[in-house]
Each structure stands twice: as C-alpha cells, then as structure tokens.
Design a protein around this motif. Sequence first.
Motif, mmCIF file in Angstrom:
data_model
loop_
_atom_site.group_PDB
_atom_site.id
_atom_site.type_symbol
_atom_site.label_atom_id
_atom_site.label_comp_id
_atom_site.label_asym_id
_atom_site.label_seq_id
_atom_site.Cartn_x
_atom_site.Cartn_y
_atom_site.Cartn_z
ATOM 1 N N UNK A 111 2.296 6.633 -6.905
ATOM 2 C CA UNK A 111 1.244 7.473 -7.483
ATOM 3 C C UNK A 111 1.555 8.958 -7.287
ATOM 4 N N UNK A 112 1.992 9.341 -6.076
ATOM 5 C CA UNK A 112 2.303 10.738 -5.790
ATOM 6 C C UNK A 112 3.559 11.189 -6.529
ATOM 7 N N UNK A 113 4.554 10.288 -6.624
ATOM 8 C CA UNK A 113 5.799 10.641 -7.294
ATOM 9 C C UNK A 113 5.594 10.906 -8.779
ATOM 10 N N UNK A 114 4.604 10.258 -9.360
ATOM 11 C CA UNK A 114 4.335 10.427 -10.788
ATOM 12 C C UNK A 114 3.650 11.747 -11.106
ATOM 13 N N UNK A 131 3.080 17.665 -4.010
ATOM 14 C CA UNK A 131 2.544 16.315 -3.851
ATOM 15 C C UNK A 131 3.676 15.292 -3.730
ATOM 16 N N UNK A 132 4.787 15.551 -4.388
ATOM 17 C CA UNK A 132 5.939 14.658 -4.244
ATOM 18 C C UNK A 132 6.437 14.668 -2.795
ATOM 19 N N UNK A 133 6.418 15.847 -2.167
ATOM 20 C CA UNK A 133 6.828 15.925 -0.766
ATOM 21 C C UNK A 133 5.849 15.171 0.135
ATOM 22 N N UNK A 134 4.581 15.149 -0.231
ATOM 23 C CA UNK A 134 3.593 14.418 0.575
ATOM 24 C C UNK A 134 3.822 12.907 0.474
ATOM 25 N N UNK A 135 4.462 12.473 -0.624
ATOM 26 C CA UNK A 135 4.814 11.061 -0.735
ATOM 27 C C UNK A 135 5.760 10.665 0.389
ATOM 28 N N UNK A 136 6.645 11.584 0.784
ATOM 29 C CA UNK A 136 7.559 11.310 1.893
ATOM 30 C C UNK A 136 6.786 11.151 3.197
ATOM 31 N N UNK A 156 0.837 -1.205 0.000
ATOM 32 C CA UNK A 156 0.000 0.000 0.000
ATOM 33 C C UNK A 156 0.873 1.258 0.000
ATOM 34 N N UNK A 157 1.938 1.239 0.804
ATOM 35 C CA UNK A 157 2.871 2.380 0.825
ATOM 36 C C UNK A 157 3.451 2.595 -0.570
ATOM 37 N N UNK A 158 3.966 1.509 -1.153
ATOM 38 C CA UNK A 158 4.593 1.615 -2.472
ATOM 39 C C UNK A 158 3.608 2.148 -3.507
ATOM 40 N N UNK A 159 2.353 1.692 -3.423
ATOM 41 C CA UNK A 159 1.326 2.118 -4.379
ATOM 42 C C UNK A 159 1.117 3.631 -4.307
ATOM 43 N N UNK A 160 0.905 4.142 -3.099
ATOM 44 C CA UNK A 160 0.598 5.568 -2.956
ATOM 45 C C UNK A 160 1.826 6.436 -3.206
#
Length: 580
Positions: free
Chosen positions: A114-117, A123-128, A107-111
């Motif tokens: 998704x955010x990194x793309x 939004x990339x920072x929220x992936x962290x 689930x972590x990898x999925x989200x």
Amino acid sequence: MIQGIGASMGIAIGKSFVLPNWEWEVPDNKVDVADFAREFERVYEGIRTSKFEIQQIKDELREVVGSDESQIFDAHLAILDDPVFMNEIQGIIQRQYKAAEVAVKEAIDHFVTMFDLLDDDYMKERALDIKDVGNRLLKHLLGVPEVTLPSDTQPFILIAKELSPSQLAHINPDHVLGIVTLAGSITSHSSIMARALGVPLVVGVEASLTEPIVTGQTLIIDGSDGTVYIDPKEDIISLYNELHDRQTEAKRKLQHFAECNAETPDGKFLRLEANISSLKELEIALAGGATGVGLFRTEFLYMDRSRFPKEEEQYEVYRSVAERLGGEPLVIRTLDIGGDKQLDYFEIPEEDNPFLGYRAIRISLDRKDLFKTQLRAILRASIHGAVKVMYPLVTSVDEIRAANVVLAEAMRELDAEGIPYDRNIPIGVMIEVPAAVIIADLLAQEVDFFSIGTNDLLQFTLAVDRMNEEISHLYDPFHPALLRMIKTTVEAAKERGIKVGVCGELAGDMRALPIWLSLDVDGLSMSAHSILPIKERLLSTRQDECREVWRNLQQCRTSSEIIGKLEAFMELKDEQTANG
C-alpha cells in the motif's frame, strides 16, 4: 563505475560483504477456532519482546549519535502500538484461520504494498520501517536468529538491497568502512543514521548495476557524489587512497583550530556556537571548538518518555549544560513541538497543515502550566551560567508580551520560595517566519536578541516543504528573497542595539560566511562538525573584503548568480591560502 546518490560523505575502500535479505519463508499454516486465543497471545508476546529490543537499541544508539537520531525508533514503537496494524493481524487470524506468523507476514505485505504504491518518496521510506518492525516480530514468532554482520574479519563495505535502521544500529563503524544500498534515498532513516555515525553511504545504485555485486569484490565508494567503483584498477585505487588520506589529514589539522579565537585578520570576532539536544552532543561540540550553545532544542527532553518532564528533571539537565559550558552562553529554546515533532502522551488534534497550526509558542501560551514549569526550571538554572531564554515561532509583539507575563509569574513564585535566579536573564526570539521579519523593528524593542532560524524561514518564505521530494529542488537557501529577509532582520537588530545570530543550516554553510561577516552578525550556531571548517576559513577572511562581496551579491537576480559569486570568492581564498 556505477552511479548512485551520495547520502553520507566520506570515501571508503575495501572488500564487499553482501547482506542477505532479512526475510524468512513462512509456511501457510492453518489453525482452528479453538487456537485463536493462543495465536493472539503469541502475537502479543512477540510485540512485547520486539518493543523491549527496540527500546534497548534506542537507548544504546542515543549514547552514540544523540537523542535526535535515536528518535527514529519511536516510529518503530508506534507501529507496534498501532491498532490498525494489530487489527489487520487479528482479522487475518480470525477470517482466514491462519497462524500468527502467517498473519503477521500478510499484514506486513499488505501495508508495504500500500505504501509503495503511493506517489510519495517519504511514504515509500516508511514502508521500510514497517518491513523492519514486521520482520523483527516475525523473527520471534518463527524462533529464527537475526541476520548479523561479520565481526571477526577485516573491515568491509556493506552491500544491501535496503538497510533498515535496526540493522544499521548494530553496525560497528570500526568494522564497516562504508555502505551501498540498491534502493533508498538521502531522506531515509538509515541515511540520517549513517550521517550521524559518520559512515560513508551511497544509495539507489540499482538502476546503474549491470550485474550483482558479490561478497569479496574490491569496492571504492564516495559518499559525497555517489560514485561506486567495482574491482577498480590500481591507478583508481591509488587516486582514492590519496583522496582518503587527504580527508583524514584535513580533519586532523582542523582540530588544531579548536582552541583558536574565531576572529578575522581585521579584528571581527564571530561567536561560533553549537546546536544541541543532549549532553552527549554538547561534549562533541566542545571538542570541536564551540564557544557556547546557540540553540538547545529542549523538545527532546519531552520526547523520550511517557509523560511531561517535571521541573526538577528539566532543571538538572539545564544546570548540567550551563555548568559544563563554564560561563559561555547557553540559549535555551522553549518547547517547540507540533508540526513534525509529536509527543505520544500529548494529543494534538489532527490538522490539515500542522506546520501552520498548533505548535511551538502557540502551545506554550495555550498550556501555561506546562510553559511555567519549563520557565521555572530555566530560571533556576540561570544562576549556574550565562543562560538565555528564547521563544520559538513568534509572529507578533503580543506573543512576546504574553510569554513574558508567564515568565514574570514564574519569577514571583521563585521569589516567594526563596529560590535564586538571574533577574536580568536575556530574552530572545526565533526569527523564522516572514511576519517576524516584517515587524523585526517592533520585535527588537521587546527582546534582548534575535536568532534567525533559516530552515523554517526559508520554507515559509518560499512555501516549500524540503522533505517533499517533488518540490525539494525549490528549497533554495541562496534565494534572493531569503537574503533580503536576513538583511532586514539584522538591520533591525543593529538599529535597536540588540544581538543577532543565525542558527539554521545556512549558518554552517561555508559559502555563506561572507554574508554573515558583511552583515556583522554576532554569532553563528550550527552542528558540531561544521564549527572547525567554518573557523578555519574565518581566520583567513577579512571582513572588509566580505563587504565588497555582499555589495556584488545585492546586484544578483538569481540564486545561481549568488552561488557563483560566493564560490568564486571561496576559490580565491583557497588560492591565497595555497600560495601562503
């Protein structure tokens, strides 16, 4: 030498310590249908433990950096409460017959993927954040210890691929001289926290690295310009040691100005006040020479809880601040939520553009019960000091009058209950939208003071969201349009004979000081660390020479011309100071 992005000012010199990735290998364990309930319970228990830990971190951090920065961890708590995140984990367990830890990892990898793309740095920072929360949950499911920093060695410079807020929260500034991250941006949560902690930080060095940094190398980092030296030569070390010593000495010398009156050589007194959101920040501001609070952000009293604060709770906080100020002004801004400030327990309908929507004074006038509760608390606190009330995001005379009707109702109730308050409590408004500037002459007839909020006024004037990395370069605080709006507002206040101050970030920008002196504003309110540098420059700057600078600025057509003239004036003042 390698080049990154300076995210938190300061110079650090020391040995490197490379932080291992905070991730673990997860065996692809399968489970039977009969085990689903047990796996769900393991996830629930991991979430409960993770939430408890995050809340502890938040509480501890609040005492160090204040309420504003500690709110970062509300986003982490929200992820653990997010039904979409939970549904994804449950779905993987049920559909793929996978163990709890495997489901969480997937689930972590999925989200994160998704955010990194997304083509959005925010939004990339929220992936962290998602990775940070997910790894904390994984830690409990796997029963492994958290990666910790060394505490029994000499102070070091921390190196990491990326640094999560949870990891940064455990940093002891006495042990960590500075931080370098391969990825990251100046808008990340970790960057915000590093600045609050006063730890030099350089981010985004990966593109400049030709080989990895390893533990034990000597580093020099400059958090101002993003420079990093790896195993530098002795002459470079000597140079930066000297720069570091100068910075330390400059900070020490500034403290001498804490007790001085903020007055120019030709007699202009400028009140230098602080923007605060907690008692902790007030103490820091007073130690830095603040002569009052020009902006008390009351929304933070509402954020760290599961319900609206009661009148008595608010009164005790306002009273404590007023008493601690010992008669110096306390400007209390009424609730300013909406936009980027949300409450978990108060649902605001989803909006296409929340910054232009249901927020600030609009919510207060819609929910008069909440508004009156706050006004009653402010009024009760007004007998304990020089308290003023200020309405945010005002765009019309009607809004001021409607707010004053609620204020009058609160006064009548307190009269009936025999509770004392300041019957002549000053009332002001934030000037932070172009509409307020255009009718500033009308608004000035309704209130006792203006406070110019340059942050929002600039965003609305230029139609620029400064958190949007694609257009943040257009966020230009010295744009001629903003300076004209400020001039119009100040002139309207002076014409009516009411006080006018500035409480946005521009108030603490050294380059802007000649503008405030030439326009004859009454006060500036800023973050605590900006007060002493501004005061030092103020004490050696004449108001009459600033008026000449302002006349020259009004001939400029671009912000670069304006900045050039202001910086030239600063260089002249530096030369005069150096020559005695």
